[in-house]
Design an enzyme around this catalytic site. Structure first.
Site, PDB file in Angstrom:
ATOM      1  N   ARG A   1       4.767  68.852 -10.995  1.00 34.98           N
ATOM      2  CA  ARG A   1       3.326  69.099 -11.126  1.00 34.98           C
ATOM      3  C   ARG A   1       3.164  70.437 -11.841  1.00 34.98           C
ATOM      4  NH1 ARG A   1       0.312  69.128  -5.625  1.00 34.98           N
ATOM      5  NH2 ARG A   1       1.580  70.975  -5.298  1.00 34.98           N
TER       6      ARG A   1
ATOM      7  N   ASP B   1     -12.040  63.615  -2.368  1.00 35.33           N
ATOM      8  CA  ASP B   1     -11.386  64.864  -2.009  1.00 35.33           C
ATOM      9  C   ASP B   1     -11.016  65.554  -3.325  1.00 35.33           C
ATOM     10  OD1 ASP B   1      -9.603  66.868  -1.398  1.00 35.33           O
ATOM     11  OD2 ASP B   1      -8.342  65.650  -0.074  1.00 35.33           O
TER      12      ASP B   1
ATOM     13  N   LYS C   1      -8.915  74.281  -2.034  1.00 37.14           N
ATOM     14  CA  LYS C   1      -7.998  75.129  -2.810  1.00 37.14           C
ATOM     15  C   LYS C   1      -8.614  75.936  -3.966  1.00 37.14           C
ATOM     16  CE  LYS C   1      -4.095  72.056  -1.993  1.00 37.14           C
ATOM     17  NZ  LYS C   1      -3.098  72.914  -1.372  1.00 37.14           N
TER      18      LYS C   1
ATOM     19  N   GLN D   1      -8.045  69.646  -5.256  1.00 37.67           N
ATOM     20  CA  GLN D   1      -7.236  70.117  -6.390  1.00 37.67           C
ATOM     21  C   GLN D   1      -7.939  69.921  -7.723  1.00 37.67           C
ATOM     22  OE1 GLN D   1      -3.140  69.527  -6.475  1.00 37.67           O
ATOM     23  NE2 GLN D   1      -2.863  69.537  -4.280  1.00 37.67           N
TER      24      GLN D   1
ATOM     25  N   TRP E   1      -2.890  62.849  -0.044  1.00 34.26           N
ATOM     26  CA  TRP E   1      -2.681  64.003   0.845  1.00 34.26           C
ATOM     27  C   TRP E   1      -4.041  64.618   1.137  1.00 34.26           C
ATOM     28  CZ3 TRP E   1       1.592  65.605   3.399  1.00 34.26           C
ATOM     29  CH2 TRP E   1       1.474  66.807   4.125  1.00 34.26           C
TER      30      TRP E   1
ATOM     31  N   GLU F   1      -8.544  60.897  -3.648  1.00 38.08           N
ATOM     32  CA  GLU F   1      -8.553  61.967  -4.650  1.00 38.08           C
ATOM     33  C   GLU F   1      -8.828  61.288  -5.992  1.00 38.08           C
ATOM     34  OE1 GLU F   1      -4.609  64.206  -4.066  1.00 38.08           O
ATOM     35  OE2 GLU F   1      -4.563  62.591  -2.614  1.00 38.08           O
TER      36      GLU F   1
END
Ligand code: PLP
Length: 430
Positions: A403, A242, A271, A245, A137, A209
């Site tokens: 999560r 990325d 984020k 998170q 994502w 990620e």
């Protein structure tokens, strides 16, 4: 926990555009630390840290102070003008990153930062193909969405030409149906065989990620990122991580890539950086920045280098460092993980527990032997947890993974309370 059972009518049917999953059934009145408080007096432990952004807890006093400071000085500028805090934040981020990552710009959302990273890779290399990973994502703007394979691809017409993908290293549900002790990371070799076969020889970058979040908390096996880096280098492909998170402590280290010490060519942060305000960054090397500049890189947005969010970002990073939140994430994350592993021993519905620091996944199954996904189970469990005072996100392809990602400031007693709620919901189920 729910003192006032009389619910305020929810006004979202009338004017709020339905932009994804259904809205939660209660209106949030305020948020503080690890907690959300609804208009009905319901206290909810927030194990999604808002949309994974409230890194240092909701409404941290340092964020409020920084917002006031920005309000008293400067909020917004022409994109060709910069303030001290913008320079200081980029400098701070570059100092936390290894060489050669020392040129960055500030934007707002994760999608925007990934869009900028992809455009940067394209203009620097003069190539246009972008390789993503299944289950990834990266955002909903067109470039980022074209490299996103978790969901949301259907119904919007063609993806950007040159969008390619490799399979995620999902060791619980291996894409090649192998087992970890015998796989030798075949998914990575197979993925690159497919890239070599399908690419038109114009691959600019691979974007991944370091720990996949929306894809279901997929932790690559140790050595995977190193081999990925080698495969990129063999083909002169840039590597973008990325870290929207995983960056800034959430995964128990300052950056997710530190688990393997693999340095990307471009990194994106979002984020966790804004602590709840829209702030993102894209950081690369002098060399790539120069190549992009020479080729005419242009990436204006109205809020590039906004002082307001930079001031807040500085406060977030400063708090993470001064309060030792990276080490705390590793320590308290292990505390939570141990408790979840203990739940796994007592509850058959817990198929797998995985993740690093305070980004943990619990995969819910209907049958532990066959690993049949617990589609219906998890829906009932998530709803019950919310009623009992715990907000937890469902992620993964079939949305059967919880999560667990509370603020890095969460206390052990708050963790205990959350685990009790999960335990209760699982016990009620059986
Ligand atoms: C890893 C990752 N990158 C990028 C994004 C997109 O960020 P934003 O929603 O701020 O555009 C997300 C959002 O969930 C994400 O999880």
């Amino acid at each position: 926990m729910m003192p006032n059972q009389e619910k305020t009518p929810l006004p979202f049917e009338k004017n709020l555009l339905h932009y994804g999953r259904d809205f939660q059934p209660e209106m949030i009145a305020r948020a503080k630390g690890s907690y959300l408080f609804t208009e009905n007096g319901h206290e909810i432990l927030d194990f999604s840290s808002g949309q994974m952004c409230a890194t240092i807890g909701h409404n941290h006093p340092n964020i409020i102070k920084a917002m006031t400071k920005a309000g008293d000085t400067v909020l917004h500028l022409d994109s060709t003008m910069v303030s001290r805090d913008v320079v200081a934040l980029v400098e701070q981020l570059c100092s936390l990153l290894p060489d050669p990552l020392n040129k960055g710009m500030l934007l707002n959302t994760g999608g925007e930062a990934n869009e900028a990273a992809i455009r940067l890779a394209k203009i620097a290399t003069g190539k246009f193909e972008i390789v993503g990973m299944s289950g990834s994502w990266h955002g909903t703007t067109t470039g980022a969405a074209s490299a996103t394979y978790a969901h949301g691809r259907k119904g919007y017409g063609p993806a950007v030409p040159g969008s390619l993908a490799i399979p995620a290293p999902n060791c619980y549900r291996c894409p090649l149906r192998k087992s970890l002790d015998s796989c030798e990371m075949a998914c990575l070799d197979f993925g690159f065989e497919m890239i070599d076969a399908t690419s038109v020889g114009q691959v600019a970058a691979v974007i991944v990620e370091p720990l996949q979040s929306a894809g279901g908390i997929i932790v690559p096996p140790m050595g995977y990122l190193k081999r990925l880096r080698a495969k990129c280098d063999e083909r002169s492909i840039l590597l973008i991580f990325d870290e929207s998170q995983t960056g800034l402590g959430r995964a128990g280290k300052m950056f997710g890539f530190e688990y393997e010490g693999v340095v990307p060519d471009i990194i994106t942060l979002s984020k966790t950086l804004g602590g709840g305000l829209p702030l993102s960054a894209v950081i690369t090397s002098d060399k790539i920045a120069q190549m992009a500049k020479d080729n005419g890189f242009s990436h204006y947005t109205s809020h590039a280098s906004d002082p307001f969010t930079a001031t807040v970002g500085l406060a977030v990073v400063d708090t993470i460092i001064k309060e030792g939140l990276v080490e705390r994430s590793a320590r308290i994350g292990q505390y939570l993980k141990d408790k979840l592993l203990e739940l796994q021993k007592r509850h058959d519905a817990v198929g797998d527990v995985r993740g690093h620091g305070l980004i943990l996944g619990v995969e819910i199954v209907a049958n532990r032997e066959t690993r049949e996904p617990g589609y219906d189970l998890i829906k009932v469990l998530t709803k019950r947890c919310f009623e009992l005072g715990l907000n937890v996100n469902q992620v993964g392809g079939p949305h059967t993974v919880w999560r667990l990602a509370p603020p890095l400031t969460i206390s052990e007693s708050e963790i205990d309370r959350a685990v009790d709620i999960i335990d209760t919901s699982l016990t009620e189920l059986s």
